[in-house]
Structures are given as structure tokens and as C-alpha cells.
Design a protein around this motif. Structure first.
Motif, mmCIF file in Angstrom:
data_model
loop_
_atom_site.group_PDB
_atom_site.id
_atom_site.type_symbol
_atom_site.label_atom_id
_atom_site.label_comp_id
_atom_site.label_asym_id
_atom_site.label_seq_id
_atom_site.Cartn_x
_atom_site.Cartn_y
_atom_site.Cartn_z
ATOM 1 N N SER A 150 50.563 12.189 29.640
ATOM 2 C CA SER A 150 50.870 12.318 31.058
ATOM 3 C C SER A 150 50.044 11.320 31.865
ATOM 4 O O SER A 150 49.034 10.799 31.389
ATOM 5 C CB SER A 150 50.575 13.739 31.530
ATOM 6 N N GLU A 151 50.485 11.073 33.076
ATOM 7 C CA GLU A 151 49.718 10.243 34.011
ATOM 8 C C GLU A 151 49.782 10.918 35.374
ATOM 9 O O GLU A 151 50.677 10.687 36.168
ATOM 10 C CB GLU A 151 50.261 8.819 34.081
ATOM 11 N N SER A 152 48.833 11.790 35.613
ATOM 12 C CA SER A 152 48.840 12.628 36.800
ATOM 13 C C SER A 152 47.954 12.043 37.885
ATOM 14 O O SER A 152 46.916 11.442 37.608
ATOM 15 C CB SER A 152 48.341 14.041 36.463
ATOM 16 N N SER A 153 48.377 12.236 39.125
ATOM 17 C CA SER A 153 47.516 11.871 40.241
ATOM 18 C C SER A 153 46.276 12.751 40.218
ATOM 19 O O SER A 153 46.352 13.948 39.892
ATOM 20 C CB SER A 153 48.257 12.054 41.563
ATOM 21 N N HIS A 209 44.882 13.985 42.532
ATOM 22 C CA HIS A 209 44.982 15.011 43.573
ATOM 23 C C HIS A 209 46.115 16.001 43.305
ATOM 24 O O HIS A 209 46.434 16.814 44.165
ATOM 25 C CB HIS A 209 45.169 14.339 44.926
ATOM 26 N N SER A 210 46.715 15.938 42.126
ATOM 27 C CA SER A 210 47.788 16.868 41.786
ATOM 28 C C SER A 210 47.206 18.214 41.359
ATOM 29 O O SER A 210 46.051 18.297 40.929
ATOM 30 C CB SER A 210 48.645 16.284 40.660
ATOM 31 N N ALA A 260 47.687 19.836 38.722
ATOM 32 C CA ALA A 260 47.328 19.834 37.305
ATOM 33 C C ALA A 260 45.923 19.300 37.061
ATOM 34 O O ALA A 260 45.317 19.575 36.017
ATOM 35 C CB ALA A 260 48.338 18.999 36.515
ATOM 36 N N MET A 261 45.392 18.559 38.036
ATOM 37 C CA MET A 261 44.088 17.928 37.870
ATOM 38 C C MET A 261 42.982 18.687 38.588
ATOM 39 O O MET A 261 41.877 18.172 38.756
ATOM 40 C CB MET A 261 44.143 16.488 38.382
ATOM 41 N N ASP A 303 45.423 12.566 29.100
ATOM 42 C CA ASP A 303 46.096 12.086 30.298
ATOM 43 C C ASP A 303 45.603 10.677 30.589
ATOM 44 O O ASP A 303 44.403 10.387 30.482
ATOM 45 C CB ASP A 303 45.801 13.007 31.487
ATOM 46 N N THR A 362 45.331 8.988 33.392
ATOM 47 C CA THR A 362 44.392 8.906 34.513
ATOM 48 C C THR A 362 42.997 9.335 34.096
ATOM 49 O O THR A 362 42.002 8.660 34.394
ATOM 50 C CB THR A 362 44.878 9.776 35.682
#
Length: 260
Positions: free
Chosen positions: A81-84, A86-87, A89-90, A234, A236
Motif C-alpha cells: 500500500s501507499e497511504s497518506s 494523514h489517512s 490507516a496511518m 507500506d 510511505t
């Protein structure tokens, strides 16, 4: 190695193998397949399975971002995955980072992404931002540009040749690991900042390069430590770099405690 996924997976794998300076035999021995199979994959005569793409990528130490590209080139869906940051999930990652940064006060600490753009920081970094040109403080703030730019912190660093040499060496190592052209552009930019021929001043007794800078009439000496997350899945998270600064002497520690 930032490539468009339309290129054949074998061609991309060959590029990574050559970048790592491995022969087909070297890679085959690591992956425990035949040299012929590696050759067939690279030339497109054999279509690697999803598992084989991942095995080759692992033994070539390909960054997660580029492993996704290899999978896409091979006709498979990305698995990382490549999550922000600020999402939702993070949230756990953000919480961990902020706790770490707060616990490090009154000493400076910050978190940067793959390209050294600051994504989190504590109040201690005010010793680095005071008096620098406002253009360097516009988001995204690049930590290395802030440090080495003539209008940034560079004017207050008394051992600038040492700091510049160490920063460029670390950036060169990062480029070797990622083959990222954007990092190469940054390297070329920062190397062009040199406006003098002063030699490095660090003596043979030094074990690490400190950052020696002036702040409000005080002379500070800081050591820096770099940390990353272990076993990230991830993109990020895998690219986050935590940089923590520590006083190199008791005088600096006293100044930082007083400022806090």
C-alpha cells in the motif's frame, strides 16, 4: 529505480541487477534458480510468476515503491500500500511519531520522506529555522536544502565543509540504494551550493561529524542519529526517516534546556 511500468518486467529486473553490480550467476545463486532462468526472465523468454518477481526483488534489495512497479510490469497487482500519512490507516504511525518527537524534547527531532521533505517535527527545530529565508520555509520544507542553502542554515554552521561533505555522502548512498532520479537532482543542486574551497576541518580524533552552529550568540554542537521503521509493508512508512539531534557537549545541553 523509478521506471514506468509499461517497460517489460525482465528489462526492469535487469536494470536493478546491473545497478547492484551483480552478474546473472550471482543473482541466480542468491535466488537458488538457474542462470538460464534468470536470463530467460530478463530477455522476456520466460514470464516470471508473482512469487518469482518478489523473490528477485527481495534479493536485489529493491525498495517497496519499485517492487510495486515490477509487479505491475509483470501483469500483477501491487501488494504494498501507499497511504497518506494523514489517512485513518496511518493513525498508529502518526501517533508513534508524535510521541517519539515529543519525548525527544527539548532536543530537535524531525521526520522526513524519501526526498527529505519534512512531514513532522518538534518545537526543538526552531534553532534551525530562525533567521532563514522565508522561501525555504514554504511547504514542503526540504531538510537538506534548509541546512545547506546559502540563505538557510549554512550561514550559521561553523563547520559547513564537514557538514556538507557528510550530507552529500549520505545522499549519494541513498541514491545508490534507490536509483531515484529525483534524489540525484537534489544531490546535483546541493553540490552546487558550495561557494568556497574551505577544506573539511574534522580532525582524526572525531568519530562522527557534529553540526556546529551559532544560535542567538550561543555556540551549539549537535550529533545526529537516523532511524527508520522495521519491516514496513507500506511504501510511505518504508520511506520515512526519523532524524534526532543530541547535544555533543554539556554546554549545548544546557542551552537547549534553557531554551525549552
Amino acid at each position: 529505480m523509478t521506471e514506468t511500468f509499461q517497460r517489460p518486467v525482465g528489462e526492469l529486473l535487469r536494470g536493478w541487477r546491473e545497478h547492484r553490480r551483480l552478474s546473472q550467476l550471482d543473482l541466480a545463486n542468491r535466488v537458488e534458480v538457474s542462470t538460464r532462468h534468470v536470463s530467460f526472465v530478463e530477455t522476456g523468454r520466460s514470464q516470471p510468476s508473482r512469487e518469482m518477481v518478489l523473490r528477485l526483488a527481495e534479493h536485489l534489495d529493491v525498495p517497496l515503491r519499485d517492487r510495486n512497479q515490477l509487479l505491475l510490469a509483470g501483469g500483477y497487482a501491487p501488494i504494498y500500500s501507499e497511504s497518506s500519512l494523514h489517512s485513518p490507516a496511518m493513525l498508529a504511525i502518526r501517533t508513534t511519531l508524535r510521541r517519539l518527537l515529543e519525548a525527544h524534547q527539548p532536543y530537535p527531532a524531525l521526520v522526513v520522506d524519501r526526498w527529505w521533505n519534512i512531514v513532522e517535527f518538534n518545537s526543538g527545530i526552531k534553532i534551525f529555522t530562525e533567521g532563514v529565508d522565508e522561501k525555504l520555509l514554504k511547504a514542503p520544507i526540504n531538510a537538506l536544502r534548509l541546512t545547506l542553502h546559502p540563505d538557510g542554515l549554512a550561514g550559521r554552521i561553523t563547520n559547513l565543509p564537514d557538514v556538507r561533505a557528510a550530507a552529500l555522502l549520505n545522499l549519494r548512498r541513498q541514491i545508490t540504494g534507490t536509483a531515484d532520479p529525483e534524489l540525484q537532482d537534489l544531490y546535483d543542486e546541493f553540490r552546487g551550493y558550495a561557494t568556497d574551497d574551505r577544506p573539511a576541518l574534522t580532525g582524526p580524533a572525531e568519530v562522527v561529524v557534529p553540526i556546529e552552529l551559532e544560535y542567538q550568540g550561543q555556540k551549539l554542537s549537535l550529533l545526529t542519529m537516523i532511524a527508520t521503521f522495521g519491516t514496513p509493508l507500506d511504501v510511505t512508512v518504508s520511506e520515512l526517516i526519523i532524524e534526532s539531534f543530541y547535544p555533543a557537549d554539556e554546554a549545548t545541553a544546557n542551552v537547549l534546556r534553557t531554551l525549552a
